[in-house]
Design a protein around this motif. Structure first.
Motif, PDB file in Angstrom:
ATOM      1  N   MET A  89       0.842  -1.191   0.000  1.00 36.45           N
ATOM      2  CA  MET A  89       0.000   0.000   0.000  1.00 36.45           C
ATOM      3  C   MET A  89       0.887   1.254   0.000  1.00 36.45           C
ATOM      4  O   MET A  89       1.885   1.325   0.694  1.00 36.45           O
ATOM      5  N   ILE A  90       0.500   2.263  -0.830  1.00 42.98           N
ATOM      6  CA  ILE A  90       1.299   3.481  -0.907  1.00 42.98           C
ATOM      7  C   ILE A  90       1.100   4.299   0.360  1.00 42.98           C
ATOM      8  O   ILE A  90      -0.001   4.460   0.860  1.00 42.98           O
ATOM      9  N   ALA A  91       2.182   4.822   0.906  1.00 38.76           N
ATOM     10  CA  ALA A  91       2.113   5.589   2.143  1.00 38.76           C
ATOM     11  C   ALA A  91       1.189   6.781   1.997  1.00 38.76           C
ATOM     12  O   ALA A  91       1.118   7.423   0.952  1.00 38.76           O
ATOM     13  N   ALA A  92       0.444   7.090   3.081  1.00 40.33           N
ATOM     14  CA  ALA A  92      -0.536   8.166   3.031  1.00 40.33           C
ATOM     15  C   ALA A  92       0.109   9.521   2.775  1.00 40.33           C
ATOM     16  O   ALA A  92      -0.513  10.440   2.243  1.00 40.33           O
ATOM     17  N   THR A  93       1.370   9.677   3.162  1.00 35.42           N
ATOM     18  CA  THR A  93       2.062  10.952   3.002  1.00 35.42           C
ATOM     19  C   THR A  93       2.501  11.194   1.567  1.00 35.42           C
ATOM     20  O   THR A  93       2.880  12.290   1.209  1.00 35.42           O
ATOM     21  N   GLN A  94       2.440  10.149   0.737  1.00 34.34           N
ATOM     22  CA  GLN A  94       2.891  10.293  -0.641  1.00 34.34           C
ATOM     23  C   GLN A  94       1.763  10.833  -1.515  1.00 34.34           C
ATOM     24  O   GLN A  94       0.615  10.410  -1.410  1.00 34.34           O
ATOM     25  N   LYS A  95       2.061  11.813  -2.353  1.00 31.58           N
ATOM     26  CA  LYS A  95       1.072  12.305  -3.287  1.00 31.58           C
ATOM     27  C   LYS A  95       0.662  11.177  -4.226  1.00 31.58           C
ATOM     28  O   LYS A  95       1.493  10.398  -4.680  1.00 31.58           O
ATOM     29  N   ARG A  96      -0.621  11.101  -4.518  1.00 28.55           N
ATOM     30  CA  ARG A  96      -1.112  10.052  -5.393  1.00 28.55           C
ATOM     31  C   ARG A  96      -0.532  10.219  -6.798  1.00 28.55           C
ATOM     32  O   ARG A  96      -0.502  11.324  -7.346  1.00 28.55           O
ATOM     33  N   ILE A  97      -0.074   9.134  -7.361  1.00 32.17           N
ATOM     34  CA  ILE A  97       0.465   9.146  -8.715  1.00 32.17           C
ATOM     35  C   ILE A  97      -0.627   8.657  -9.665  1.00 32.17           C
ATOM     36  O   ILE A  97      -1.090   7.517  -9.560  1.00 32.17           O
ATOM     37  N   GLU A  98      -1.059   9.529 -10.573  1.00 30.48           N
ATOM     38  CA  GLU A  98      -2.078   9.163 -11.556  1.00 30.48           C
ATOM     39  C   GLU A  98      -1.363   8.487 -12.724  1.00 30.48           C
ATOM     40  O   GLU A  98      -0.874   9.136 -13.640  1.00 30.48           O
ATOM     41  N   LEU A  99      -1.297   7.160 -12.665  1.00 30.02           N
ATOM     42  CA  LEU A  99      -0.514   6.380 -13.626  1.00 30.02           C
ATOM     43  C   LEU A  99      -1.415   5.746 -14.675  1.00 30.02           C
ATOM     44  O   LEU A  99      -2.478   5.209 -14.363  1.00 30.02           O
ATOM     45  N   GLY A 100      -0.974   5.822 -15.920  1.00 33.55           N
ATOM     46  CA  GLY A 100      -1.659   5.132 -17.010  1.00 33.55           C
ATOM     47  C   GLY A 100      -0.712   4.148 -17.665  1.00 33.55           C
ATOM     48  O   GLY A 100       0.472   4.447 -17.858  1.00 33.55           O
ATOM     49  N   LEU A 101      -1.201   2.954 -17.986  1.00 39.35           N
ATOM     50  CA  LEU A 101      -0.408   1.943 -18.684  1.00 39.35           C
ATOM     51  C   LEU A 101      -0.936   1.807 -20.117  1.00 39.35           C
ATOM     52  O   LEU A 101      -2.109   1.499 -20.326  1.00 39.35           O
ATOM     53  N   VAL A 102      -0.074   2.057 -21.082  1.00 33.62           N
ATOM     54  CA  VAL A 102      -0.419   1.923 -22.495  1.00 33.62           C
ATOM     55  C   VAL A 102       0.477   0.836 -23.066  1.00 33.62           C
ATOM     56  O   VAL A 102       1.691   1.021 -23.188  1.00 33.62           O
ATOM     57  N   THR A 154       3.824 -10.323 -22.226  1.00 28.66           N
ATOM     58  CA  THR A 154       4.267 -10.671 -20.877  1.00 28.66           C
ATOM     59  C   THR A 154       4.535  -9.410 -20.070  1.00 28.66           C
ATOM     60  O   THR A 154       4.210  -9.333 -18.877  1.00 28.66           O
ATOM     61  N   VAL A 155       5.133  -8.394 -20.697  1.00 32.51           N
ATOM     62  CA  VAL A 155       5.369  -7.127 -20.019  1.00 32.51           C
ATOM     63  C   VAL A 155       4.035  -6.538 -19.558  1.00 32.51           C
ATOM     64  O   VAL A 155       3.901  -6.079 -18.413  1.00 32.51           O
ATOM     65  N   ARG A 156       3.033  -6.551 -20.439  1.00 30.17           N
ATOM     66  CA  ARG A 156       1.707  -6.026 -20.078  1.00 30.17           C
ATOM     67  C   ARG A 156       1.150  -6.730 -18.852  1.00 30.17           C
ATOM     68  O   ARG A 156       0.697  -6.097 -17.904  1.00 30.17           O
ATOM     69  N   ARG A 157       1.172  -8.052 -18.889  1.00 27.38           N
ATOM     70  CA  ARG A 157       0.596  -8.827 -17.788  1.00 27.38           C
ATOM     71  C   ARG A 157       1.314  -8.526 -16.474  1.00 27.38           C
ATOM     72  O   ARG A 157       0.677  -8.377 -15.417  1.00 27.38           O
ATOM     73  N   ARG A 158       2.621  -8.406 -16.521  1.00 28.73           N
ATOM     74  CA  ARG A 158       3.383  -8.154 -15.294  1.00 28.73           C
ATOM     75  C   ARG A 158       3.156  -6.731 -14.778  1.00 28.73           C
ATOM     76  O   ARG A 158       3.033  -6.528 -13.569  1.00 28.73           O
ATOM     77  N   TRP A 159       3.117  -5.756 -15.670  1.00 28.47           N
ATOM     78  CA  TRP A 159       2.845  -4.392 -15.232  1.00 28.47           C
ATOM     79  C   TRP A 159       1.495  -4.310 -14.537  1.00 28.47           C
ATOM     80  O   TRP A 159       1.359  -3.669 -13.498  1.00 28.47           O
ATOM     81  N   GLU A 160       0.480  -4.917 -15.127  1.00 29.64           N
ATOM     82  CA  GLU A 160      -0.867  -4.819 -14.572  1.00 29.64           C
ATOM     83  C   GLU A 160      -0.944  -5.466 -13.195  1.00 29.64           C
ATOM     84  O   GLU A 160      -1.761  -5.073 -12.358  1.00 29.64           O
ATOM     85  N   THR A 161      -0.071  -6.442 -12.939  1.00 27.71           N
ATOM     86  CA  THR A 161      -0.012  -7.084 -11.617  1.00 27.71           C
ATOM     87  C   THR A 161       0.929  -6.336 -10.683  1.00 27.71           C
ATOM     88  O   THR A 161       0.559  -5.973  -9.563  1.00 27.71           O
ATOM     89  N   ASP A 162       2.138  -6.081 -11.154  1.00 28.98           N
ATOM     90  CA  ASP A 162       3.178  -5.511 -10.291  1.00 28.98           C
ATOM     91  C   ASP A 162       2.910  -4.053  -9.911  1.00 28.98           C
ATOM     92  O   ASP A 162       3.412  -3.584  -8.882  1.00 28.98           O
ATOM     93  N   LEU A 163       2.161  -3.330 -10.733  1.00 28.53           N
ATOM     94  CA  LEU A 163       1.913  -1.913 -10.479  1.00 28.53           C
ATOM     95  C   LEU A 163       0.479  -1.649 -10.027  1.00 28.53           C
ATOM     96  O   LEU A 163       0.005  -0.512 -10.062  1.00 28.53           O
ATOM     97  N   ALA A 164      -0.193  -2.706  -9.583  1.00 27.58           N
ATOM     98  CA  ALA A 164      -1.602  -2.585  -9.198  1.00 27.58           C
ATOM     99  C   ALA A 164      -1.794  -1.616  -8.043  1.00 27.58           C
ATOM    100  O   ALA A 164      -2.867  -1.014  -7.900  1.00 27.58           O
ATOM    101  N   MET A 165      -0.778  -1.415  -7.197  1.00 30.82           N
ATOM    102  CA  MET A 165      -0.921  -0.521  -6.042  1.00 30.82           C
ATOM    103  C   MET A 165      -1.148   0.930  -6.467  1.00 30.82           C
ATOM    104  O   MET A 165      -1.618   1.736  -5.677  1.00 30.82           O
ATOM    105  N   TYR A 166      -0.805   1.282  -7.701  1.00 31.57           N
ATOM    106  CA  TYR A 166      -1.060   2.632  -8.185  1.00 31.57           C
ATOM    107  C   TYR A 166      -2.485   2.787  -8.727  1.00 31.57           C
ATOM    108  O   TYR A 166      -2.884   3.903  -9.078  1.00 31.57           O
ATOM    109  N   ALA A 167      -3.218   1.663  -8.833  1.00 28.36           N
ATOM    110  CA  ALA A 167      -4.553   1.668  -9.460  1.00 28.36           C
ATOM    111  C   ALA A 167      -4.472   2.341 -10.830  1.00 28.36           C
ATOM    112  O   ALA A 167      -5.202   3.307 -11.123  1.00 28.36           O
TER     113      ALA A 167
END
Length: 383
Positions: A1-14, A23-36
């Motif tokens: 979980m991202i620390a509450a003190t950290q500004k939210r990062i509005e991340l988009g995956l293209v 394989t890169v797509r599948r891993r990004w969608e799993t590994d970076l899920a904490m950014y929603a």
């Protein structure tokens, strides 16, 4: 979980689903899920045009327009940092104030033309490539799967060092690993993995299997297009990437062989190395960084049958060479291609891009300090 003190990062995956990039797509969608992150598949945009140019050419037009449309969708969904693969999809990405791009790639269009087509880059690819300089001026960070690719970006587009970051593909070494109690098989097991049989040099492997000297060697061909051959050929058509069946088959083998005619970075060679297999491979693209010649395997200059036959005989006749180079291959992956190292670098780059968006008027020193702070918060949060 991202620390509450950290500004939210509005991340988009293209992302796209071509070859290993799926394989890169599948891993990004799993590994970076904490950014929603907002998820955008390039194939969902300009599908008709992309399919036409893919078939009849020029391919680059469809790829770039589809990449632009997917990036636009990510921006419209609120993304401020866009992680995009690959460079071929990036030239026409919308360059808006307050949006930063991180582009992951394995080769430039010029490298693609030279290594895959045996020719120099022509129109419209050369014209489209000129648009990469716009990305550079906009502050894009270029993630490089290999030093080979990084050097090309520097030379072709004069991209400064602070916008270049080597990020090798990773192997989950907790999954891809040598068998704890490997059964001793009197018949040596040779592994080939490649979707495009012609490009990956499968014809050479089939020819090797037909030789009398290798009649007691089993050759495993992993490909949707694998065909039956001599009695010691074992085709595997239904194995998918990262599947337990593929992992086990790889770990059960003794040697990886890939006489590839065109490549940038071989994921299958990395996975085989993680399982303790030395490799005999052709030195294409960034492969010389994956397989260290004389240490973790053998890198041959060309996909020639005679050369692969000679090297295969050397390995099969010397169990000590197989064992020592197999251990070195595993160590090489652990030290340079681990998931932990990969994710530390990727989180740091995302934090750096986000800091530049959140402080667009800050000086370089302020931006660097904020990026370091963001990276530290990500690390402490356990991401």
């Amino acid at each position: 979980m991202i620390a509450a003190t950290q500004k939210r990062i509005e991340l988009g995956l293209v992302t796209n689903a071509s070859a290993g990039w799926k394989t890169v797509r599948r891993r990004w969608e799993t590994d970076l899920a904490m950014y929603a992150p907002a998820l955008h598949h390039i194939e969902d945009h300009w599908r008709s045009l992309a399919s036409v140019t893919e078939r009849f050419g020029p391919r680059s037009i469809g790829h770039t327009l589809a990449g632009r449309a997917a990036a636009r969708a990510a921006i419209d969904a609120g993304a401020k940092v866009i992680l995009l693969s690959t460079l071929q999809n990036a030239p026409f990405a919308p360059l808006e104030k307050g949006v930063r791009y991180i582009v992951y790639g394995d080769c430039t269009s010029a490298q693609l033309a030279t290594n895959y087509g045996g020719k120099t880059l022509g129109a419209p690819g050369s014209w489209i490539c000129a648009r990469i300089r716009r990305l550079k001026e906009h502050g894009c960070i270029f993630l490089c799967m290999s030093k080979w690719y990084q050097d090309a970006l520097r030379e072709e587009f004069e991209i400064p060092e602070n916008q270049l970051q080597i990020l090798p593909f990773y192997v989950d070494t907790e999954i891809w690993k040598p068998l704890a109690n490997k059964t001793r098989n009197p018949r040596k097991q040779v592994l080939f993995i490649g979707g495009d049989l012609a490009r990956k040099g499968a014809d050479i492997v089939y020819e090797l299997a037909r030789q009398d000297k290798f009649k007691d060697v089993d050759f495993h061909i992993v490909s949707p297009h694998a065909e039956a051959g001599s009695s010691n050929i074992h085709p595997h058509r239904g194995l998918t990437s990262d599947s337990p069946e593929l992992v086990r088959l790889t770990a059960e083998c003794d040697l990886f062989v890939l006489p590839t005619r065109a490549d940038a970075s071989s994921i299958s060679a990395l996975e085989a190395a993680a399982c303790g297999l030395p490799a005999i491979i052709t030195g294409r693209g960034g492969i010389r960084e994956i397989v260290v010649d004389g240490v973790t395997g053998t890198v041959l200059p060309e996909p020639k049958f005679d050369a692969f036959e000679k090297e295969l005989s050397t390995y099969l006749d010397n169990s000590d060479v197989l064992a020592v180079r197999g251990r070195c291959a595993r160590l090489h992956v652990e030290q340079n291609y681990s998931k932990t190292r990969h994710m530390q670098i990727l989180h740091g780059v995302i934090a750096r891009a986000a800091a530049s968006v959140q402080s667009p008027t800050a000086g370089l020193a302020d931006t660097v300090r904020e990026a370091i702070g963001a990276t530290r918060r990500v690390t402490e949060s356990g991401i």
